[in-house]
Write a protein that holds these residues in place. Structure first.
Motif, PDB file in Angstrom:
ATOM      1  N   LEU A  64       0.859  -1.181   0.000  1.00 46.98           N
ATOM      2  CA  LEU A  64       0.000   0.000   0.000  1.00 46.98           C
ATOM      3  C   LEU A  64       0.894   1.230   0.000  1.00 46.98           C
ATOM      4  CD1 LEU A  64      -2.342  -1.385   2.760  1.00 46.98           C
ATOM      5  CD2 LEU A  64      -3.126  -0.750   0.475  1.00 46.98           C
ATOM      6  N   PRO A  65       0.385   2.362  -0.492  1.00 46.63           N
ATOM      7  CA  PRO A  65       1.216   3.569  -0.464  1.00 46.63           C
ATOM      8  C   PRO A  65       1.489   3.993   0.977  1.00 46.63           C
ATOM      9  CG  PRO A  65      -1.030   4.070  -1.173  1.00 46.63           C
ATOM     10  CD  PRO A  65      -0.948   2.588  -1.052  1.00 46.63           C
ATOM     11  N   GLY A  66       2.710   4.418   1.250  1.00 44.17           N
ATOM     12  CA  GLY A  66       3.069   4.834   2.602  1.00 44.17           C
ATOM     13  C   GLY A  66       2.837   6.323   2.787  1.00 44.17           C
ATOM     14  N   PRO A  67       2.708   6.770   4.042  1.00 42.72           N
ATOM     15  CA  PRO A  67       2.457   8.198   4.301  1.00 42.72           C
ATOM     16  C   PRO A  67       3.654   9.077   3.965  1.00 42.72           C
ATOM     17  CG  PRO A  67       2.778   7.001   6.352  1.00 42.72           C
ATOM     18  CD  PRO A  67       2.756   5.975   5.257  1.00 42.72           C
ATOM     19  N   GLY A  68       4.834   8.483   3.799  1.00 42.72           N
ATOM     20  CA  GLY A  68       6.020   9.272   3.499  1.00 42.72           C
ATOM     21  C   GLY A  68       6.408   9.219   2.031  1.00 42.72           C
ATOM     22  N   ALA A  69       5.516   8.708   1.193  1.00 41.61           N
ATOM     23  CA  ALA A  69       5.854   8.591  -0.232  1.00 41.61           C
ATOM     24  C   ALA A  69       6.210   9.951  -0.828  1.00 41.61           C
ATOM     25  CB  ALA A  69       4.700   7.954  -0.998  1.00 41.61           C
ATOM     26  N   GLY A  70       5.628  11.021  -0.259  1.00 46.88           N
ATOM     27  CA  GLY A  70       5.913  12.349  -0.767  1.00 46.88           C
ATOM     28  C   GLY A  70       7.280  12.884  -0.381  1.00 46.88           C
ATOM     29  N   TRP A  71       8.001  12.140   0.428  1.00 47.36           N
ATOM     30  CA  TRP A  71       9.335  12.580   0.844  1.00 47.36           C
ATOM     31  C   TRP A  71      10.426  12.098  -0.105  1.00 47.36           C
ATOM     32  CZ3 TRP A  71      11.588  15.101   5.218  1.00 47.36           C
ATOM     33  CH2 TRP A  71      10.636  15.777   6.002  1.00 47.36           C
ATOM     34  N   GLN A  81      10.915   1.700   4.917  1.00 43.01           N
ATOM     35  CA  GLN A  81      11.476   2.996   5.263  1.00 43.01           C
ATOM     36  C   GLN A  81      12.569   3.372   4.278  1.00 43.01           C
ATOM     37  OE1 GLN A  81      12.905   1.841   9.218  1.00 43.01           O
ATOM     38  NE2 GLN A  81      11.586   3.428  10.050  1.00 43.01           N
ATOM     39  N   ILE A 124       3.909   0.201   2.346  1.00 46.90           N
ATOM     40  CA  ILE A 124       3.669  -0.688   3.479  1.00 46.90           C
ATOM     41  C   ILE A 124       3.127  -2.023   2.975  1.00 46.90           C
ATOM     42  CG2 ILE A 124       2.370  -1.014   5.611  1.00 46.90           C
ATOM     43  CD1 ILE A 124       2.281   2.019   5.890  1.00 46.90           C
ATOM     44  N   CYS A 143       9.999  16.518  -4.808  1.00 45.75           N
ATOM     45  CA  CYS A 143       8.818  15.710  -4.510  1.00 45.75           C
ATOM     46  C   CYS A 143       7.545  16.553  -4.554  1.00 45.75           C
ATOM     47  CB  CYS A 143       8.958  15.052  -3.150  1.00 45.75           C
ATOM     48  SG  CYS A 143       9.529  16.149  -1.876  1.00 45.75           S
ATOM     49  N   LEU A 179       3.978  14.505  -5.301  1.00 48.64           N
ATOM     50  CA  LEU A 179       3.550  13.297  -4.608  1.00 48.64           C
ATOM     51  C   LEU A 179       2.819  13.619  -3.326  1.00 48.64           C
ATOM     52  CD1 LEU A 179       6.767  11.411  -5.357  1.00 48.64           C
ATOM     53  CD2 LEU A 179       4.485  10.615  -5.957  1.00 48.64           C
ATOM     54  N   PRO A 180       1.918  12.727  -2.965  1.00 49.59           N
ATOM     55  CA  PRO A 180       1.259  12.917  -1.681  1.00 49.59           C
ATOM     56  C   PRO A 180       2.261  12.633  -0.580  1.00 49.59           C
ATOM     57  CG  PRO A 180       0.725  10.770  -2.567  1.00 49.59           C
ATOM     58  CD  PRO A 180       1.529  11.482  -3.616  1.00 49.59           C
ATOM     59  N   GLY A 181       2.105  13.222   0.550  1.00 46.79           N
ATOM     60  CA  GLY A 181       3.045  12.891   1.611  1.00 46.79           C
ATOM     61  C   GLY A 181       2.945  13.816   2.784  1.00 46.79           C
ATOM     62  N   TRP A 182       3.832  13.586   3.709  1.00 46.15           N
ATOM     63  CA  TRP A 182       3.750  14.331   4.953  1.00 46.15           C
ATOM     64  C   TRP A 182       4.172  15.768   4.803  1.00 46.15           C
ATOM     65  CZ3 TRP A 182       5.832  10.561   9.119  1.00 46.15           C
ATOM     66  CH2 TRP A 182       5.036   9.427   9.075  1.00 46.15           C
ATOM     67  N   ARG A 183       4.883  16.032   3.734  1.00 47.47           N
ATOM     68  CA  ARG A 183       5.336  17.385   3.509  1.00 47.47           C
ATOM     69  C   ARG A 183       4.161  18.350   3.606  1.00 47.47           C
ATOM     70  NH1 ARG A 183       5.149  19.481  -1.185  1.00 47.47           N
ATOM     71  NH2 ARG A 183       4.822  17.445  -2.093  1.00 47.47           N
ATOM     72  N   TRP A 221       1.686  18.050   5.413  1.00 42.95           N
ATOM     73  CA  TRP A 221       1.076  18.069   6.727  1.00 42.95           C
ATOM     74  C   TRP A 221       1.089  19.428   7.370  1.00 42.95           C
ATOM     75  CZ3 TRP A 221       2.792  13.120   9.705  1.00 42.95           C
ATOM     76  CH2 TRP A 221       2.019  12.069   9.232  1.00 42.95           C
ATOM     77  N   GLY A 247      -4.047   6.414  -1.344  1.00 41.20           N
ATOM     78  CA  GLY A 247      -2.772   6.739  -0.735  1.00 41.20           C
ATOM     79  C   GLY A 247      -2.723   8.109  -0.116  1.00 41.20           C
ATOM     80  N   PHE A 300      -4.236   8.903   7.932  1.00 39.72           N
ATOM     81  CA  PHE A 300      -3.576   8.062   6.934  1.00 39.72           C
ATOM     82  C   PHE A 300      -3.955   6.612   7.188  1.00 39.72           C
ATOM     83  CE2 PHE A 300      -0.901  11.757   6.773  1.00 39.72           C
ATOM     84  CZ  PHE A 300      -0.442  11.807   5.463  1.00 39.72           C
ATOM     85  N   LEU A 315      -2.653   3.132   6.922  1.00 41.21           N
ATOM     86  CA  LEU A 315      -1.368   2.472   6.690  1.00 41.21           C
ATOM     87  C   LEU A 315      -1.552   1.074   6.129  1.00 41.21           C
ATOM     88  CD1 LEU A 315       0.713   3.501   9.837  1.00 41.21           C
ATOM     89  CD2 LEU A 315       0.377   4.719   7.695  1.00 41.21           C
TER      90      LEU A 315
END
Lengths: 381, 279
Positions: free
Chosen positions: A203-210, A260, A285, B23, B26-30, B32, B43, B55, B57
């Motif tokens: 599944l897509p992770g919450p940090g994929a945008g990093w 990670q 994940i 980045c 892309l979706p992400g914590w940035r 946040w 996602g 989110f 997970l």
């Protein structure tokens, strides 16, 4: 200190003595839930389904403790009569140097030597013992968490000379031998061999945008090799690097299965002993339904990541749980006693069990030595 | 150490960096802390009241993240939700892990486990968010005092730290022990408390090269966090002292000396030690 936790006297007499410990053999059950907020990962079997099947074969409740062996199995001396079963990674099982099928419960006479060889496919073998390994539970679990020297047998991997206690079996030992996995499970490969490639859903992770889009695309397009520097905390993944943005992320709760991306380092697939919190971006994940398969990746195996939807993860989980449930039920129906002792192999029909059990079949393994009684369970139908 | 310094130095990508943000798409914590949240999609997080985000997970895990970072009210809200979950324990919730600005929730696997938890969050998050920002400590809040022997063999990095900061060793000790820290979370190893924020005068990067093993009880300093190693362990933080207290002992009634949310104070002592007080 903490090491004492596993040493408190146990009422169960020792039943297994370690002659050779293998590469990394630990006592594991289904883990230690409820302590993540305190920094304790769930631990427990890296392939929980395999441990549950081993337990079902020897008549144990699903959460009984067994032995997890990594890549290279152990040699054990039975100090009393036992019923055992081997599941998980594909590895040769011998009793007194005679080959015994895995995936079946086997009677072992006192004084016999049980040998588990080297994994041909998969990474971790599970030896279930009727009654379960009866080390004292620590914080509700018998699983070994070696980074904190917690639980299991003195908080550490087994070494030569260790003597393990085994609890009372759930039923008379005789009735627990000779049970086998249902065919649909017995045929399932335990995991890849080194060099082989498998696909793991994620599944897509919450940090994929990093990480950069380009490196994320490479991540999904490439096969990653499991590094030899992998353990129960995580698999190090060798392959195209993930380019991580500058800046620091606040540490947050992690689940096993998280992939990670440390900046400038190899991606890490977190396993059951992995840290409960982490600050590296989580790019993907592996869902809980497929964690068992993640636990069976040997060094050298290659993985590709297949993106799945949450709905598919739900379905996979439901399928997995239902299959385990079914397996446990059909294993329980075993009507025959199958034993391998220093005196030789023999089979005894027990004739106990319900009339609906006649359909049961042992998995397609060589069964000559017991087929002289006719088709399995024939007289029950 | 995988824990990061508690600063929300999140790299901004799309705004100022049209030409090559790594980045931006892309979706992400940035997002946040810095961006409006787009509608939930594959996602992507589901927006919750007050700018919080949900989110998904996996089929058994959710992550709630509050806006504002460490210096804002995020942690107050994490605490409020933590308490709320403990009080109204939803049946589908198995366990949860509070952190600096987020809370991980493990639930019964499947949609039937996820839905009640998501519903619970939609309903109760508003209340959690309404918690008074930075409230006076509730009376029940625990304060743990940690007798600490600074410097010498117990704190081999103290001279280097003092040199790096341009402060005397006594001043480093005074600053470090004068602060009433918050335990934001336990992680890294059982019972390891992430404490902060550390006074700005003590701000240091972590060690360039993590050292081999430090003894159990070692007190480390890195970024705006300070922590205590419950076990002998490799360490990437500057070791300035040591306590004889055992942070984790499974044989104790309460195996964990410090709980998430506790207040913690270091009390300088001689090498002979002293007792912890938990009040």
């Amino acid at each position: 200190m903490v090491r004492r936790a596993g040493e408190t006297g146990s009422p169960a007499p020792p039943a297994l003595e370690v002659l050779q410990p293998g590469l990394f053999t630990t006592v594991q059950d289904l883990g230690r839930p409820g302590y993540r907020r305190w920094g304790l990962p769930p631990a427990g079997a890296a392939d929980r389904a395999a441990l549950q099947l081993a337990n079902a074969l020897v008549g144990n409740p699903p959460g009984a403790a067994g032995l997890e062996m990594t890549l290279q199995g152990a040699r054990l001396l039975a100090l009393q009569d036992l019923v055992i079963a081997l599941t998980g990674a594909e590895a040769p099982l011998t009793v007194n140097e005679e080959t015994v099928p895995a995936g079946e419960s086997v009677w072992v006479d006192r004084g016999s030597i049980v040998g588990v060889g080297t994994a041909r496919r998969g990474c971790r073998m599970y030896l279930g013992v009727a009654g379960g390994i009866a080390v004292p539970p620590v914080l509700g679990s018998r699983s070994t968490y070696t980074p904190a020297a917690l639980g299991g047998f003195r908080g550490r991997p087994l070494v030569r000379g260790d003597r393990l206690p085994v609890g009372p079996p759930a039923a008379p030992l005789l009735s627990l031998a000779g049970r086998c996995l249902p065919p649909e499970l017995a045929g399932e490969p335990a995991g890849p061999a080194p060099g082989e490639e498998v696909e793991l859903p994620c599944l897509p992770g919450p940090g994929a945008g990093w990480v950069t889009g380009a490196s994320l695309a490479r991540f999904y397009g490439a096969a990653y090799t499991i590094s030899p520097a992998s353990n129960r905390m995580g698999c190090r993944l060798l392959g195209p690097p993930l380019e991580v943005a500058e800046g620091e992320l606040l540490s947050h709760g992690l689940v096993p299965g998280s992939i990670q991306a440390p900046r400038g380092g190899d991606p890490i697939l977190v396993l059951v002993d992995g840290q409960t919190t982490g600050g590296y971006p989580v790019v993907a994940i592996v869902p809980g339904a497929d964690l068992d398969r993640a636990g069976q990746l040997p060094p050298g195996a290659r993985v590709r990541w297949r993106p799945v939807t949450l709905d598919e993860a739900f379905r996979r989980r439901a399928r997995r749980d239902a299959a385990l449930q079914r397996a446990a039920v059909s294993i329980r129906a075993g009507p025959r006693f199958y034993a391998l002792t220093p005196a030789g192999r023999y089979t005894v029909e027990l004739g106990q069990g319900g009339g609906d059990r006649g359909e049961r079949e042992c998995a397609g393994r060589e069964t000559d030595h017991r087929d002289h009684h006719g088709s399995p369970g024939g007289e029950l139908g | 150490m995988r824990g990061r310094a508690p600063k929300v130095a999140v790299q901004e990508a799309s705004r100022g960096a049209a030409g090559g943000s790594p980045c931006s798409t892309l979706p992400g914590w940035r997002r946040w802390t810095l961006f409006p949240v787009p509608a939930a999609g594959p996602g992507q997080p589901e927006p919750l009241p007050g700018g919080a985000e949900l989110f998904t997970l996996s089929e058994e895990a959710l992550l709630v993240r509050f806006p504002g970072g460490l210096d804002g009210t995020a942690y107050t809200r994490v605490r409020a939700l933590d308490r709320r979950l403990a009080e109204q324990r939803a049946e589908a919730v198995r366990e949860w892990v509070p952190a600096y600005d987020s809370l991980l929730i493990l639930h019964q696997p499947g949609a039937e486990g996820r839905e009640p938890v998501a519903r619970f969050l939609r309903q109760h998050l508003a209340a959690a968010l309404d918690a008074v920002p930075d409230p006076p400590d509730p009376p029940a809040e625990r304060i743990v005092e940690v007798p600490t022997c600074y410097g010498g063999e117990a704190g081999p990095d103290l001279p280097a730290v003092s040199a790096l900061l341009g402060l005397s060793q006594e001043e480093v000790i005074r600053l470090h022990s004068a602060t009433l820290y918050r335990c934001y979370l336990l992680g890294f190893m059982p019972g390891f408390p992430y404490l902060g924020p550390v006074p700005k005068a003590l701000l240091l990067p972590r060690l360039a090269h993590p050292r081999g093993k430090v003894p159990a009880g070692s007190v480390g300093l890195a970024g705006r966090q300070t922590g205590i190693y419950p076990f002998s362990s490799p360490a990437g933080w500057h070791i300035i002292g040591r306590t004889h207290l055992r942070l984790f002992d499974p044989a104790r009634d309460d195996p964990f000396l410090i709980h998430p949310g506790d207040r913690v104070r270091f009390v300088p002592v001689g090498p002979a030690g002293g007792e912890a007080t938990v009040g």
